[in-house]
Design an enzyme around this catalytic site. Structure first.
Site, PDB file in Angstrom:
ATOM      1  N   SER A 109      49.529  49.721  42.086  1.00 32.22           N
ATOM      2  CA  SER A 109      50.661  50.380  41.431  1.00 32.22           C
ATOM      3  C   SER A 109      51.509  51.149  42.428  1.00 32.22           C
ATOM      4  O   SER A 109      51.065  51.459  43.548  1.00 32.22           O
ATOM      5  CB  SER A 109      50.148  51.347  40.369  1.00 32.22           C
ATOM      6  OG  SER A 109      49.206  50.699  39.561  1.00 32.22           O
TER       7      SER A 109
HETATM    8  C1  LIG Z   1      47.939  48.177  37.652  1.00 35.93           C
HETATM    9  S1  LIG Z   1      46.447  47.398  38.041  1.00 35.93           S
HETATM   10  C2  LIG Z   1      45.428  48.629  38.775  1.00 35.93           C
HETATM   11  C3  LIG Z   1      45.957  49.340  39.957  1.00 35.93           C
HETATM   12  C4  LIG Z   1      44.894  49.960  40.795  1.00 35.93           C
HETATM   13  N1  LIG Z   1      44.476  51.231  40.317  1.00 35.93           N
HETATM   14  C5  LIG Z   1      45.357  50.021  42.256  1.00 35.93           C
HETATM   15  O1  LIG Z   1      45.557  51.101  42.799  1.00 35.93           O
HETATM   16  O2  LIG Z   1      45.472  48.942  42.829  1.00 35.93           O
HETATM   17  C6  LIG Z   1      45.685  47.271  36.433  1.00 35.93           C
HETATM   18  C7  LIG Z   1      44.303  46.716  36.498  1.00 35.93           C
HETATM   19  O3  LIG Z   1      43.691  46.875  35.229  1.00 35.93           O
HETATM   20  C8  LIG Z   1      42.777  45.845  35.093  1.00 35.93           C
HETATM   21  N2  LIG Z   1      42.366  45.733  33.687  1.00 35.93           N
HETATM   22  C9  LIG Z   1      43.030  45.163  32.650  1.00 35.93           C
HETATM   23  N3  LIG Z   1      42.292  45.250  31.538  1.00 35.93           N
HETATM   24  C10 LIG Z   1      41.140  45.895  31.870  1.00 35.93           C
HETATM   25  C11 LIG Z   1      39.981  46.276  31.148  1.00 35.93           C
HETATM   26  N4  LIG Z   1      39.818  46.013  29.845  1.00 35.93           N
HETATM   27  N5  LIG Z   1      39.008  46.923  31.816  1.00 35.93           N
HETATM   28  C12 LIG Z   1      39.125  47.207  33.139  1.00 35.93           C
HETATM   29  N6  LIG Z   1      40.203  46.857  33.864  1.00 35.93           N
HETATM   30  C13 LIG Z   1      41.197  46.208  33.245  1.00 35.93           C
HETATM   31  C14 LIG Z   1      43.504  44.626  35.634  1.00 35.93           C
HETATM   32  O4  LIG Z   1      42.614  43.583  35.980  1.00 35.93           O
HETATM   33  C15 LIG Z   1      44.224  45.229  36.831  1.00 35.93           C
HETATM   34  O5  LIG Z   1      43.525  45.048  38.007  1.00 35.93           O
END
Ligand SMILES: C[S@@+](CC[C@H](N)C(=O)[O-])C[C@H]1O[C@@H](n2cnc3c(N)ncnc32)[C@H](O)[C@@H]1O
Length: 405
Positions: A109
């Site tokens: 992000s």
């Molecule tokens: C915006 S990204 C995360 C950014 C991360 N914090 C970084 O600094 O790179 C959102 C993440 O949420 C994960 N995600 C989506 N649904 C999820 C769930 N039910 N449980 C855990 N992670 C999930 C996605 O796979 C994705 O990697």
């Protein structure tokens, strides 16, 4: 395993770029806390993002890879700029036989957003944090830098991302607890947590988070949605309850999904039932074009009245936008931009409810209440998800709406 080894020159460049990033994030008001400043200055984001996907504003995604000498400069610039970098793409099946589209399902992000959310978490040294959405591992690394790896647990639904993040974090000597699994159920074995932060959007507060949050704890979690930009900051009020407000800051995150193979999270499509229903033609005195505004507070207010609704445009034969469309899984409505009389626009509604009427009444209420800003909206959530509400001004006041949204 470290995917990326920098030359001496590149190392110096990365070092300078991190210092510049700290300065920029401070200037835009995202970064105040010296401890987070130090974390941004010292965590090498390039190790966590050896490649990403760029679409340059189009629908085609191009891989940008540190291993490609022609892309190396762009890559190093990108990882130290205030940019969201997509690191995972999912496939949306096509219903019409066209090429299936690729949509982002993971990203590192926007750094300014990451640090602003970390500051809102208000975490203190030695506190224990559960992070939902490991992604690239960059925010996980910042948390490890600040709190020590043993205080950090992070989950992602995508096992590949978790594996990659584990290797890259280990190369930086960070060893948090990393779990591949659905963040909605948290990780009870590490509970209680002092703080829970989500980097994917939710429609309500998962009960597991409320139960796994310790006394005095805080949850910072974005609301799922493309226009609303909601960020919930919730404090533990009782063993089974959190309460708080929507923050003034806007956040736009990909949805939390329960199926790693489904890129769009909770079903948002228009049901065939609504599509096949008889059309009810009518008129409105609410100019549909005024709704397509950048007023995210309005979109958030509308979301309270139409949970799960999706908005879009209708197009004329030349491909120009000529109306607004709204649908839920059971109903749909369109309103044309061209007036058919003074203060009169045509509407067509189908399905189980008259959802244009709902849009119209939400707008009237919003205007009558003085166009309330998001910070007037609060949330009270019990771990029984049948008892989660958004309220205006006062939990016991005249206006409240049920979650999930
Ligand atoms: C915006 S990204 C995360 C950014 C991360 N914090 C970084 O600094 O790179 C959102 C993440 O949420 C994960 N995600 C989506 N649904 C999820 C769930 N039910 N449980 C855990 N992670 C999930 C996605 O796979 C994705 O990697």
């Amino acid at each position: 395993m470290v995917d990326v080894a920098l030359t001496k020159d590149e190392q110096a460049r990365a070092h300078r770029a991190r210092a510049t990033l700290v300065r920029k994030l401070t200037e835009v008001g995202a970064l105040h806390d010296p401890a987070w400043r130090q974390a941004v200055a010292e965590v090498p984001r390039h190790v966590l993002i050896p490649h990403y996907f760029d679409n340059g504003g189009s629908t085609t995604w191009l891989a940008v890879d540190s291993a490609n000498p022609d892309q190396r400069d762009d890559w190093l610039d990108a990882v130290y700029s205030d940019r969201t970098l997509v690191n995972d793409l999912g496939t949306l099946p096509s219903s019409s036989g066209d090429t299936p589209s690729r949509v982002p399902t993971g990203s590192s992000s926007l750094p300014s957003l990451v640090v602003a959310m970390l500051e809102k978490l208000d975490v203190q040294a030695d506190e224990r944090v559960l992070e939902i959405g490991t992604g690239s591992g960059y925010s996980t690394a910042l948390l490890c830098h600040r709190l020590g790896s043993s205080n950090v647990t992070s989950l992602d639904i995508n096992p590949r991302l978790v594996d990659e993040a584990r290797g890259r974090l280990a190369a930086l000597h960070y060893t948090p607890t990393l779990i591949a699994g659905d963040g909605a159920i948290g990780y009870p074995y590490g509970a209680p947590y002092d703080r829970i932060i989500a980097t994917c959007g939710v429609t309500h507060v998962p009960s597991a988070w409320i139960r796994q949050l310790g006394a005095g704890g805080r949850i910072v979690a974005p609301l799922d949605g493309t226009r609303e930009g909601g960020l919930m900051v919730l404090d533990k009020a009782a063993p089974d309850e959190v309460t708080g407000r929507f923050d003034a800051m806007l956040t736009f995150f990909m949805p939390m999904r329960d199926d790693p193979d489904h890129p769009w999270g909770p079903a948002r499509g228009m049901s065939h039932t609504a599509r096949g229903c008889m059309a009810h033609d009518g008129t409105t005195d609410l100019d549909p074009s005024t709704l397509i505004s950048d007023d995210h507070d309005w979109w958030l207010f509308l979301r309270l009245h139409l949970p799960g609704a999706t908005f879009g445009h209708t197009l004329d034969p030349a491909g120009r936008r000529d109306g607004i469309s709204v649908h839920t899984t059971a109903s749909s409505a369109i309103a044309a931009f061209a007036p058919i009389g003074p203060d009169e626009w045509r509407t067509t509604q189908r399905g189980a409810g008259r959802i244009w009427d709902t849009v119209e009444s939400a707008r009237r209420t919003w205007e009558r209440l003085g166009m309330p800003r998001r910070t007037r909206l609060g949330i009270t959530a019990l771990d029984d998800t049948n008892h989660q509400y958004v309220w205006l001004d006062d939990p016991n006041g005249a206006y409240s709406w049920p979650m999930p949204l």
